[in-house]
Design an enzyme around this catalytic site. Structure first.
Site, PDB file in Angstrom:
ATOM      1  N   GLY A 162       0.832  -1.208   0.000  1.00  0.00           N
ATOM      2  CA  GLY A 162       0.000   0.000   0.000  1.00  0.00           C
ATOM      3  C   GLY A 162       0.865   1.256   0.000  1.00  0.00           C
ATOM      4  O   GLY A 162       0.555   2.238   0.670  1.00  0.00           O
ATOM      5  N   SER A 183       1.402   3.331  -2.367  1.00  0.00           N
ATOM      6  CA  SER A 183       1.069   4.300  -3.423  1.00  0.00           C
ATOM      7  C   SER A 183       0.383   5.557  -2.905  1.00  0.00           C
ATOM      8  O   SER A 183       0.415   6.603  -3.557  1.00  0.00           O
ATOM      9  CB  SER A 183       0.154   3.622  -4.446  1.00  0.00           C
ATOM     10  OG  SER A 183      -0.986   3.084  -3.796  1.00  0.00           O
ATOM     11  N   ARG A 184      -0.260   5.443  -1.744  1.00  0.00           N
ATOM     12  CA  ARG A 184      -1.062   6.582  -1.245  1.00  0.00           C
ATOM     13  C   ARG A 184      -0.871   6.728   0.261  1.00  0.00           C
ATOM     14  O   ARG A 184      -0.387   5.817   0.923  1.00  0.00           O
ATOM     15  CB  ARG A 184      -2.553   6.341  -1.507  1.00  0.00           C
ATOM     16  CG  ARG A 184      -2.932   6.303  -2.962  1.00  0.00           C
ATOM     17  CD  ARG A 184      -4.427   6.353  -3.157  1.00  0.00           C
ATOM     18  NE  ARG A 184      -5.091   5.120  -2.783  1.00  0.00           N
ATOM     19  CZ  ARG A 184      -5.976   5.015  -1.784  1.00  0.00           C
ATOM     20  NH1 ARG A 184      -6.286   6.064  -1.050  1.00  0.00           N
ATOM     21  NH2 ARG A 184      -6.554   3.851  -1.520  1.00  0.00           N
ATOM     22  N   ASN A 191       1.969  -2.152   5.402  1.00  0.00           N
ATOM     23  CA  ASN A 191       1.173  -0.937   5.610  1.00  0.00           C
ATOM     24  C   ASN A 191      -0.241  -1.019   5.040  1.00  0.00           C
ATOM     25  O   ASN A 191      -1.148  -0.366   5.545  1.00  0.00           O
ATOM     26  CB  ASN A 191       1.929   0.252   4.969  1.00  0.00           C
ATOM     27  CG  ASN A 191       1.049   1.462   4.786  1.00  0.00           C
ATOM     28  OD1 ASN A 191       0.800   2.220   5.720  1.00  0.00           O
ATOM     29  ND2 ASN A 191       0.531   1.656   3.562  1.00  0.00           N
ATOM     30  N   SER A 216      -2.731   0.363  14.843  1.00  0.00           N
ATOM     31  CA  SER A 216      -3.476   1.613  15.027  1.00  0.00           C
ATOM     32  C   SER A 216      -3.836   1.790  16.494  1.00  0.00           C
ATOM     33  O   SER A 216      -4.027   0.801  17.218  1.00  0.00           O
ATOM     34  CB  SER A 216      -4.776   1.562  14.212  1.00  0.00           C
ATOM     35  OG  SER A 216      -5.646   2.605  14.621  1.00  0.00           O
ATOM     36  N   TYR A 274     -12.079  -3.552  12.439  1.00  0.00           N
ATOM     37  CA  TYR A 274     -10.769  -2.893  12.275  1.00  0.00           C
ATOM     38  C   TYR A 274      -9.940  -3.026  13.559  1.00  0.00           C
ATOM     39  O   TYR A 274      -8.754  -3.364  13.521  1.00  0.00           O
ATOM     40  CB  TYR A 274     -11.014  -1.426  11.921  1.00  0.00           C
ATOM     41  CG  TYR A 274      -9.775  -0.608  11.656  1.00  0.00           C
ATOM     42  CD1 TYR A 274      -9.072  -0.729  10.461  1.00  0.00           C
ATOM     43  CD2 TYR A 274      -9.310   0.319  12.590  1.00  0.00           C
ATOM     44  CE1 TYR A 274      -7.948   0.035  10.207  1.00  0.00           C
ATOM     45  CE2 TYR A 274      -8.184   1.087  12.349  1.00  0.00           C
ATOM     46  CZ  TYR A 274      -7.510   0.951  11.149  1.00  0.00           C
ATOM     47  OH  TYR A 274      -6.381   1.717  10.910  1.00  0.00           O
ATOM     48  N   LYS A 315      -6.336  -4.894  13.976  1.00  0.00           N
ATOM     49  CA  LYS A 315      -5.139  -4.148  14.393  1.00  0.00           C
ATOM     50  C   LYS A 315      -4.577  -4.681  15.710  1.00  0.00           C
ATOM     51  O   LYS A 315      -3.366  -4.671  15.923  1.00  0.00           O
ATOM     52  CB  LYS A 315      -5.471  -2.647  14.489  1.00  0.00           C
ATOM     53  CG  LYS A 315      -5.771  -2.007  13.126  1.00  0.00           C
ATOM     54  CD  LYS A 315      -4.542  -2.028  12.241  1.00  0.00           C
ATOM     55  CE  LYS A 315      -4.767  -1.469  10.860  1.00  0.00           C
ATOM     56  NZ  LYS A 315      -3.581  -1.515  10.010  1.00  0.00           N
ATOM     57  N   ASP A 352      -2.654  -8.189  -4.556  1.00  0.00           N
ATOM     58  CA  ASP A 352      -3.597  -8.084  -3.442  1.00  0.00           C
ATOM     59  C   ASP A 352      -2.970  -8.788  -2.236  1.00  0.00           C
ATOM     60  O   ASP A 352      -2.745 -10.005  -2.284  1.00  0.00           O
ATOM     61  CB  ASP A 352      -4.911  -8.765  -3.859  1.00  0.00           C
ATOM     62  CG  ASP A 352      -5.953  -8.767  -2.761  1.00  0.00           C
ATOM     63  OD1 ASP A 352      -5.637  -8.397  -1.609  1.00  0.00           O
ATOM     64  OD2 ASP A 352      -7.099  -9.166  -3.063  1.00  0.00           O
ATOM     65  N   ALA A 366     -10.159  -5.291  15.883  1.00  0.00           N
ATOM     66  CA  ALA A 366      -9.727  -6.686  16.058  1.00  0.00           C
ATOM     67  C   ALA A 366      -8.539  -6.992  15.148  1.00  0.00           C
ATOM     68  O   ALA A 366      -7.569  -7.640  15.563  1.00  0.00           O
ATOM     69  CB  ALA A 366     -10.888  -7.636  15.751  1.00  0.00           C
TER      70      ALA A 366
HETATM   71  P1  NAP Z   1      -5.025   4.766   2.438  1.00  0.00           P
HETATM   72  O1  NAP Z   1      -4.678   6.202   2.214  1.00  0.00           O
HETATM   73  O2  NAP Z   1      -6.437   4.335   2.300  1.00  0.00           O
HETATM   74  O3  NAP Z   1      -4.105   3.865   1.460  1.00  0.00           O
HETATM   75  C1  NAP Z   1      -4.263   2.477   1.474  1.00  0.00           C
HETATM   76  C2  NAP Z   1      -3.181   1.855   0.633  1.00  0.00           C
HETATM   77  O4  NAP Z   1      -3.318   0.432   0.727  1.00  0.00           O
HETATM   78  C3  NAP Z   1      -3.270   2.193  -0.836  1.00  0.00           C
HETATM   79  O5  NAP Z   1      -1.982   2.260  -1.367  1.00  0.00           O
HETATM   80  C4  NAP Z   1      -4.023   1.002  -1.425  1.00  0.00           C
HETATM   81  O6  NAP Z   1      -3.729   0.764  -2.798  1.00  0.00           O
HETATM   82  C5  NAP Z   1      -3.465  -0.116  -0.581  1.00  0.00           C
HETATM   83  N1  NAP Z   1      -4.334  -1.302  -0.507  1.00  0.00           N
HETATM   84  C6  NAP Z   1      -5.596  -1.395  -0.066  1.00  0.00           C
HETATM   85  N2  NAP Z   1      -6.029  -2.672  -0.135  1.00  0.00           N
HETATM   86  C7  NAP Z   1      -4.986  -3.404  -0.630  1.00  0.00           C
HETATM   87  C8  NAP Z   1      -4.793  -4.774  -0.929  1.00  0.00           C
HETATM   88  N3  NAP Z   1      -5.764  -5.680  -0.726  1.00  0.00           N
HETATM   89  N4  NAP Z   1      -3.601  -5.159  -1.431  1.00  0.00           N
HETATM   90  C9  NAP Z   1      -2.601  -4.276  -1.640  1.00  0.00           C
HETATM   91  N5  NAP Z   1      -2.723  -2.960  -1.374  1.00  0.00           N
HETATM   92  C10 NAP Z   1      -3.899  -2.531  -0.868  1.00  0.00           C
HETATM   93  O7  NAP Z   1      -4.554   4.279   3.903  1.00  0.00           O
HETATM   94  P2  NAP Z   1      -3.804   5.112   5.065  1.00  0.00           P
HETATM   95  O8  NAP Z   1      -4.806   5.954   5.772  1.00  0.00           O
HETATM   96  O9  NAP Z   1      -2.572   5.730   4.516  1.00  0.00           O
HETATM   97  O10 NAP Z   1      -3.404   3.916   6.081  1.00  0.00           O
HETATM   98  C11 NAP Z   1      -2.225   3.140   5.895  1.00  0.00           C
HETATM   99  C12 NAP Z   1      -2.089   2.196   7.081  1.00  0.00           C
HETATM  100  O11 NAP Z   1      -2.025   2.939   8.311  1.00  0.00           O
HETATM  101  C13 NAP Z   1      -3.279   1.237   7.227  1.00  0.00           C
HETATM  102  O12 NAP Z   1      -2.805  -0.021   7.681  1.00  0.00           O
HETATM  103  C14 NAP Z   1      -4.117   1.906   8.302  1.00  0.00           C
HETATM  104  O13 NAP Z   1      -4.920   0.991   8.994  1.00  0.00           O
HETATM  105  C15 NAP Z   1      -3.035   2.497   9.198  1.00  0.00           C
HETATM  106  N6  NAP Z   1      -3.514   3.630  10.002  1.00  0.00           N
HETATM  107  C16 NAP Z   1      -4.008   4.766   9.427  1.00  0.00           C
HETATM  108  C17 NAP Z   1      -4.444   5.834  10.214  1.00  0.00           C
HETATM  109  C18 NAP Z   1      -4.960   7.116   9.625  1.00  0.00           C
HETATM  110  O14 NAP Z   1      -5.356   8.007  10.404  1.00  0.00           O
HETATM  111  N7  NAP Z   1      -4.986   7.269   8.313  1.00  0.00           N
HETATM  112  C19 NAP Z   1      -4.393   5.710  11.617  1.00  0.00           C
HETATM  113  C20 NAP Z   1      -3.905   4.530  12.171  1.00  0.00           C
HETATM  114  C21 NAP Z   1      -3.448   3.504  11.356  1.00  0.00           C
HETATM  115  P3  NAP Z   1      -4.837   1.064  -3.969  1.00  0.00           P
HETATM  116  O15 NAP Z   1      -5.152   2.519  -3.861  1.00  0.00           O
HETATM  117  O16 NAP Z   1      -4.150   0.679  -5.223  1.00  0.00           O
HETATM  118  O17 NAP Z   1      -6.025   0.190  -3.648  1.00  0.00           O
END
Ligand code: NAP
Length: 248
Positions: free
Chosen positions: A13, A15-16, A91, A143, A156, A160, A64, A158
Site C-alpha cells: 500500500g 502508493s497513497r 502498511n 493503530s 478494524y 489491528k 492483493d 480486532a
Molecule cells: P489509504 O490512504 O487508504 O491507502 C491504502 C493503501 O493500501 C493504498 O496504497 C491502497 O492501494 C493499498 N491497498 C488497499 N487494499 C490493498 C490490498 N488488498 N492489497 C494491496 N494494497 C492494498 O490508507 P492510510 O490511511 O494511509 O493507512 C495506511 C495504514 O495505516 C493502514 O494499515 C491503516 O490501517 C493504518 N492507520 C491509518 C491511520 C490514519 O489516520 N490514516 C491511523 C492509524 C493507522 P490502492 O489505492 O491501489 O487500492
C-alpha cells in the site's frame, strides 16, 4: 539521516497516504523501494515519479495482499529481480466501519483478510530470504484503535490488535537471526479520510489529542525509518506509538 544505501524495501500500500510517505522517506535514506498497490495505478505511478524526481529508485508491484499465492509469486519475483529483500513495511489496510449490529459478515471478512491475513501472507513470503540473509527489518502498521477500541470499528480494531500479537510472536521467532519485527501505532493522522470530516468533527477529535493536532504522514514515516535503521538494531517486538499523546 539513516543510511539505507543498498537496501531493498517493499512497502505494501505504498502508493497513497501513509504508505506513500514511508516509501518517499525510505527512498530519501537510500533504499530502493518496491511500491505495492492494488487498484490505483495512477497514484502508484505518481509516487514512483516523485521518488525518482528526488533522485531515488522505485519500482511497482501490483498484488492483493490478501491473496496468498499472488503475494508469494510477487515477492519471489521481487527477490529474484533485486537479489534480495531487506525491509518489509506491512502498511496496506482498509476500514469498513459500522456498528456491530449492522456489520455484515463480508465487512468482517474483508477487513480481517486484508489487514491481518495480508500481514501473515507478506511476512511469510519474505521470511525464508531474510532468514538466509541473517538479517532484515519488518514494520507492521497497527493503530491506536487496536489498542483502545473505537465504536463502529470492531472489525478494524480486532485486525489491528491481532497485528500486535503477530508482531510480538514473530519478533521472538526471528530475533536469533537478526531480524527485527516491530509495530508502529498511529493515532489520528491527517489523510484524505480526515480531510473529509466536517469542521465540527475535526474539532471534536482534535480536542481529545493532548498535542492539539492531527498527526502527519511524515510523523509516521519518521518512526518507520528509525525502526528500519541500524540505530534500532536492538529494538524488536515493540509497539511504537505515534499518536500525539491520545493513548499512552
Ligand atoms: P489509504 O490512504 O487508504 O491507502 C491504502 C493503501 O493500501 C493504498 O496504497 C491502497 O492501494 C493499498 N491497498 C488497499 N487494499 C490493498 C490490498 N488488498 N492489497 C494491496 N494494497 C492494498 O490508507 P492510510 O490511511 O494511509 O493507512 C495506511 C495504514 O495505516 C493502514 O494499515 C491503516 O490501517 C493504518 N492507520 C491509518 C491511520 C490514519 O489516520 N490514516 C491511523 C492509524 C493507522 P490502492 O489505492 O491501489 O487500492
Amino acid at each position: 539521516m539513516y543510511n539505507l544505501d543498498g537496501k531493498i524495501a517493499l512497502v505494501t500500500g505504498g502508493s497513497r497516504g501513509i504508505g506513500k510517505a514511508i516509501a518517499k522517506r525510505l527512498a530519501s535514506e537510500g533504499a530502493t523501494i518496491v511500491i505495492n498497490y492494488m487498484r490505483n495505478e495512477e497514484a502508484a505511478n505518481e509516487t514512483k515519479k516523485e521518488i525518482e524526481d528526488a533522485g531515488g529508485q522505485a519500482t511497482l508491484s501490483k498484488f492483493d495482499v490478501s491473496d496468498f499465492d499472488a503475494v508469494h509469486e510477487s515477492v519471489d519475483k521481487i527477490i529474484e529481480n533485486h537479489q534480495g529483500l531487506h525491509i518489509l513495511i506491512n502498511n496496506a489496510g482498509i476500514t469498513k466501519d459500522t456498528l456491530l449490529m449492522r456489520m455484515k459478515e463480508e465487512d468482517w471478512d474483508n477487513v480481517m483478510s486484508i489487514n491481518l491475513k495480508g500481514i501473515f501472507n507478506c511476512t511469510k513470503a519474505v521470511t525464508r530470504n531474510m532468514l538466509k540473509q541473517r538479517g532484515g527489518r519488518i514494520v507492521n502498521l497497527t493503530s491506536v484503535v487496536g489498542e483502545m477500541g473505537n465504536a463502529g470499528q470492531s472489525n478494524y480494531a480486532a485486525s489491528k490488535a491481532g497485528i500486535i500479537g503477530f508482531t510480538k510472536a514473530c519478533a521472538r521467532e526471528m530475533a536469533p537471526r537478526g531480524i527485527t519485527v516491530n509495530a508502529v501505532s498511529p493515532g489520528f493522522i491527517q489523510t484524505d479520510i480526515t480531510d473529509q470530516l466536517t469542521e465540527e468533527l475535526k474539532k471534536d477529535y482534535i480536542s481529545r489529542i493532548p498535542m492539539d493536532r492531527f498527526g502527519t504522514t511524515k510523523d509516521i514515516a519518521g518512526a518507520v525509518a528509525f525502526l528500519t535503521s541500524d540505530d534500532a538494531s536492538y529494538i524488536t517486538g515493540e509497539v511504537f506509538r505515534v499518536n500525539g499523546g491520545i493513548y499512552t
